[in-house]
Design a protein around this motif. Sequence first.
Motif, PDB file in Angstrom:
ATOM      1  N   LYS A 105     -16.380   4.237  22.300  1.00 16.72           N
ATOM      2  CA  LYS A 105     -15.366   3.388  22.926  1.00 16.72           C
ATOM      3  C   LYS A 105     -15.802   3.052  24.344  1.00 16.72           C
ATOM      4  O   LYS A 105     -16.274   3.912  25.080  1.00 16.72           O
ATOM      5  CB  LYS A 105     -14.055   4.175  22.962  1.00 16.72           C
ATOM      6  CG  LYS A 105     -12.872   3.330  23.150  1.00 16.72           C
ATOM      7  CD  LYS A 105     -11.657   3.989  22.511  1.00 16.72           C
ATOM      8  CE  LYS A 105     -10.476   3.433  23.244  1.00 16.72           C
ATOM      9  NZ  LYS A 105      -9.457   4.238  23.612  1.00 16.72           N
ATOM     10  N   ARG A 106     -15.613   1.788  24.708  1.00 22.73           N
ATOM     11  CA  ARG A 106     -15.966   1.401  26.062  1.00 22.73           C
ATOM     12  C   ARG A 106     -14.943   1.957  27.028  1.00 22.73           C
ATOM     13  O   ARG A 106     -13.784   2.130  26.663  1.00 22.73           O
ATOM     14  CB  ARG A 106     -15.961  -0.114  26.173  1.00 22.73           C
ATOM     15  CG  ARG A 106     -17.195  -0.735  25.607  1.00 22.73           C
ATOM     16  CD  ARG A 106     -17.029  -2.227  25.545  1.00 22.73           C
ATOM     17  NE  ARG A 106     -16.950  -2.816  26.870  1.00 22.73           N
ATOM     18  CZ  ARG A 106     -16.674  -4.077  27.073  1.00 22.73           C
ATOM     19  NH1 ARG A 106     -16.404  -4.868  26.059  1.00 22.73           N
ATOM     20  NH2 ARG A 106     -16.630  -4.566  28.274  1.00 22.73           N
ATOM     21  N   SER A 159     -11.895  -3.865  25.448  1.00 24.66           N
ATOM     22  CA  SER A 159     -11.807  -3.483  24.045  1.00 24.66           C
ATOM     23  C   SER A 159     -13.199  -3.405  23.452  1.00 24.66           C
ATOM     24  O   SER A 159     -14.117  -4.088  23.883  1.00 24.66           O
ATOM     25  CB  SER A 159     -10.982  -4.523  23.287  1.00 24.66           C
ATOM     26  OG  SER A 159     -11.609  -5.767  23.408  1.00 24.66           O
ATOM     27  N   THR A 160     -13.349  -2.550  22.477  1.00 23.93           N
ATOM     28  CA  THR A 160     -14.662  -2.374  21.847  1.00 23.93           C
ATOM     29  C   THR A 160     -14.621  -2.944  20.451  1.00 23.93           C
ATOM     30  O   THR A 160     -13.694  -2.691  19.699  1.00 23.93           O
ATOM     31  CB  THR A 160     -14.989  -0.877  21.733  1.00 23.93           C
ATOM     32  OG1 THR A 160     -14.554  -0.235  22.922  1.00 23.93           O
ATOM     33  CG2 THR A 160     -16.451  -0.659  21.531  1.00 23.93           C
ATOM     34  N   GLU A 168     -15.620  -2.812  16.846  1.00 21.24           N
ATOM     35  CA  GLU A 168     -16.157  -1.806  15.936  1.00 21.24           C
ATOM     36  C   GLU A 168     -17.170  -2.427  15.026  1.00 21.24           C
ATOM     37  O   GLU A 168     -17.068  -3.591  14.671  1.00 21.24           O
ATOM     38  CB  GLU A 168     -15.023  -1.273  15.065  1.00 21.24           C
ATOM     39  CG  GLU A 168     -14.184  -0.250  15.756  1.00 21.24           C
ATOM     40  CD  GLU A 168     -13.278   0.458  14.766  1.00 21.24           C
ATOM     41  OE1 GLU A 168     -12.319   1.050  15.232  1.00 21.24           O
ATOM     42  OE2 GLU A 168     -13.535   0.388  13.555  1.00 21.24           O
ATOM     43  N   THR A 181     -17.273   7.647  11.966  1.00 21.35           N
ATOM     44  CA  THR A 181     -16.712   8.158  13.229  1.00 21.35           C
ATOM     45  C   THR A 181     -16.150   9.554  13.008  1.00 21.35           C
ATOM     46  O   THR A 181     -16.322  10.452  13.828  1.00 21.35           O
ATOM     47  CB  THR A 181     -15.589   7.239  13.739  1.00 21.35           C
ATOM     48  OG1 THR A 181     -16.040   5.905  13.699  1.00 21.35           O
ATOM     49  CG2 THR A 181     -15.186   7.599  15.143  1.00 21.35           C
ATOM     50  N   THR A 191     -16.890   8.478  23.210  1.00 21.38           N
ATOM     51  CA  THR A 191     -15.514   8.722  22.770  1.00 21.38           C
ATOM     52  C   THR A 191     -15.318   7.952  21.476  1.00 21.38           C
ATOM     53  O   THR A 191     -15.643   6.766  21.424  1.00 21.38           O
ATOM     54  CB  THR A 191     -14.487   8.212  23.797  1.00 21.38           C
ATOM     55  OG1 THR A 191     -15.139   7.330  24.691  1.00 21.38           O
ATOM     56  CG2 THR A 191     -13.853   9.339  24.561  1.00 21.38           C
ATOM     57  N   ILE A 206     -13.691   5.795  18.533  1.00 17.07           N
ATOM     58  CA  ILE A 206     -12.648   4.781  18.489  1.00 17.07           C
ATOM     59  C   ILE A 206     -11.638   5.240  17.455  1.00 17.07           C
ATOM     60  O   ILE A 206     -11.937   5.311  16.261  1.00 17.07           O
ATOM     61  CB  ILE A 206     -13.222   3.410  18.082  1.00 17.07           C
ATOM     62  CG1 ILE A 206     -14.302   3.003  19.064  1.00 17.07           C
ATOM     63  CG2 ILE A 206     -12.121   2.383  18.060  1.00 17.07           C
ATOM     64  CD1 ILE A 206     -14.908   1.670  18.738  1.00 17.07           C
TER      65      ILE A 206
END
Lengths: 196, 564
Positions: free
Chosen positions: A58-59, A63-64, A66, A74, A132, A134
């Motif tokens: 996760k950035r 927003s990231t 996927e 994950t 981290t 998502i």
Amino acid sequence: MGQIEWAMWANEQALASGLILITGGIVATAGQFTSWWFGTYSIVAGVFICLLEYPRGKRRKGSTMERCGQKYLTKVVKVLGPLSRNYYIRAVLHLGLSVPAGFLLATILGTACLAIASSIYLLAAFHGEQWTPIEPQPKPKERPQVGGTIKQPPSNPPPRPPAEARKKSSEEEAAASAGVSGGPQENPVPVVDEVV
Amino acid sequence: MGNWVVNYWFSVLFLATWLGLNVFLFVHAFLSYEKADKYFYTREILGSALAWARASARCLNFNSMLILLPVCRNLLSFLRGTCSFCRHALRKQLDHNLAFHKLVAYMICLHTAIHIIAHLFNFEHYSRSRWATDGSLASILSTLSQQERDEDSWINPIQSPNMTVEYVTFTSIAGVTGVIITIALVLIVTSAMEFIRRSYFEVFWYTHHIFIIYFIGLGIHGIGGIVRGQTEESLNESHPHRCAEFLEQWDDHDSHCKHPRFEGLPAESWKWILAPGILYIFERILRFYRSKQKVVITKVVMHPSKVLELQMSKHGFIMEVGQYIFVNCPSISYLEWHPFTLTSAPEEDFFSIHIRAVGDWTENLIRAFEQQHSPIPRIEVDGPFGTVSEDVFQYEVAVLVGAGIGVTPFASILKSIWYKFRHADHNLKTQTIYFFWICRETGAFAWFSDLLASLEHEMEELGKVDFLNYRLFLTGWDTNIAGHAALNFDKATDILTGLKQKTSFGRPMWDNEFSTIANAHPKSVVGVFLCGPQTLAKSLSKRCHQYSSLDPRKVQFYFNKEDF
């Protein structure tokens, strides 16, 4: 370049290196090159690296996006805990994985690319980044039916006594201990919750 | 379907030609190395892998030549300018330059993979035939250099059984440059992935300049002449079809077959990449020269939500609607150039851009301009570039749809249409405009609402209220906002934007909109222009087909998706 998250680029680079390792390994094994067993190692290492790197972290800001279908991986990567979270460990891991592939020409490109990925991860770790997962978005709460929330009629409908009288009566109520439910209004007809 | 063909025929033709040339070059090179007598002995050792490697090399040269051309912005602008008599479709294709650049890059990656795999097999075969002791043609050929120390007698670059393929790779020019340029290519590709490019532009921009290493390495890659074929002389003297079987007689003085003599293939990559390389250097010099032209900042406006408007003027700057410029601010970063859509109309005597704070560079720029006491930072501008959508002025009724950030070019378009209308410009055929603005929240586009408000005001003054009909759709609404709107229902102006036109919430119901427009203009040709996401494009283009009447004299909707 203060906002760069190096780990994102390292992730792309490592994924590419994994694919290159797999390809080189397949060529060496299928062609039965000299010392082709390094090629087999390279395939295994490449698959492992691809699986590890596939779920994008996760950035920190924004927003990231996927990758398609990454949520299954994950979960697995998350289980590894600090081994996957800490980028120092990843940097060392990638460097270590890349060394045996350096003994075969077919996979040496994979070694070089993975070593570069490892150094970018090291840079990311210096900047205090970490992986981290998502998390899947929680489903939005079901909107309760508007009618369903009305169970009791309003407890203090007009005509209301003036504000002072209302305050006094509520003090009396509190003093007399809350035996009556529903507040100062006494319903002449008992209220039954039924669906009409 | 007809619409699609009209818009895209040139693209399809262009791509088909490019693919066709790739296939032709590949097959031609493949057959020449697979069949030619010159490489008879080489093929004895290497097999078909030689032809695969050379064919992919030919395609690599071709595509490396092409890849620099789409990014010569100034050259393309020049071509577009001189092509003003050309069909609109042709000029539009020049703006798909980046799409073509990426396509060529993918092709380079594919051929690099083929080339490397083929050469891995080649090296392995060379190594094996060096070790072989079975007296086969391949092994004899491989030992050739040991017997004589002439420069043209050897064919196998692995000169002794102790040399490993890794050793040869890293001690030959071809090997070392090959490894270096492939690593450069991998780095370029990973930093150019869309996610990285959009989120961390600087990483992409700086890493992409490794292409210089790629091109220099490519140029010197073939210098070593490691691919060897028989010399012309030797072919005449001892043709392989005659002499290959008599290899034990090669040493005899009186046999009519002598040892074959070999020469290395000369480097040919530089011939392909020299011209585009020079063009690109010229392009960069031109960009540098243009950027040195003085830019005068005439007005700086800070809009709400951290949006900075810069009004500038530059000698000799001519723009058209919907174009963009590249901006550089040396005090923030010497090397970074960032693109911005122009928000002013060509009729104004300045040009302007609106900058939102979305990253490092933009935030630093806005902060630099916010300082009241220090001098205004210097700005350099390159451009304008981009599509010129004059079609916008050609339709009697224009439906403009801007979604999110896609609304920015419409600022330029609306202003220009208004100017043309006021001055009764003959080029302007537009009589009515329907403008749909769809965004999540107006915050960062408050400046655009101001623009609409001023246009609204001017139209009232001229008594032409029907000219511009606009609807604003807020897709990011919650119950609070809706509640407010319901309460203020009977106010004259909208509570959120202050415009006369009320804001609608949610997404537009296109069926309703289209049927309203079709009913209001039963005999017109309506041009629909979108700057927004692909899903919206599909939806609009479907409606255009649906609501266009079968009778060509009645209402017709034409859909144009513009990538401003």
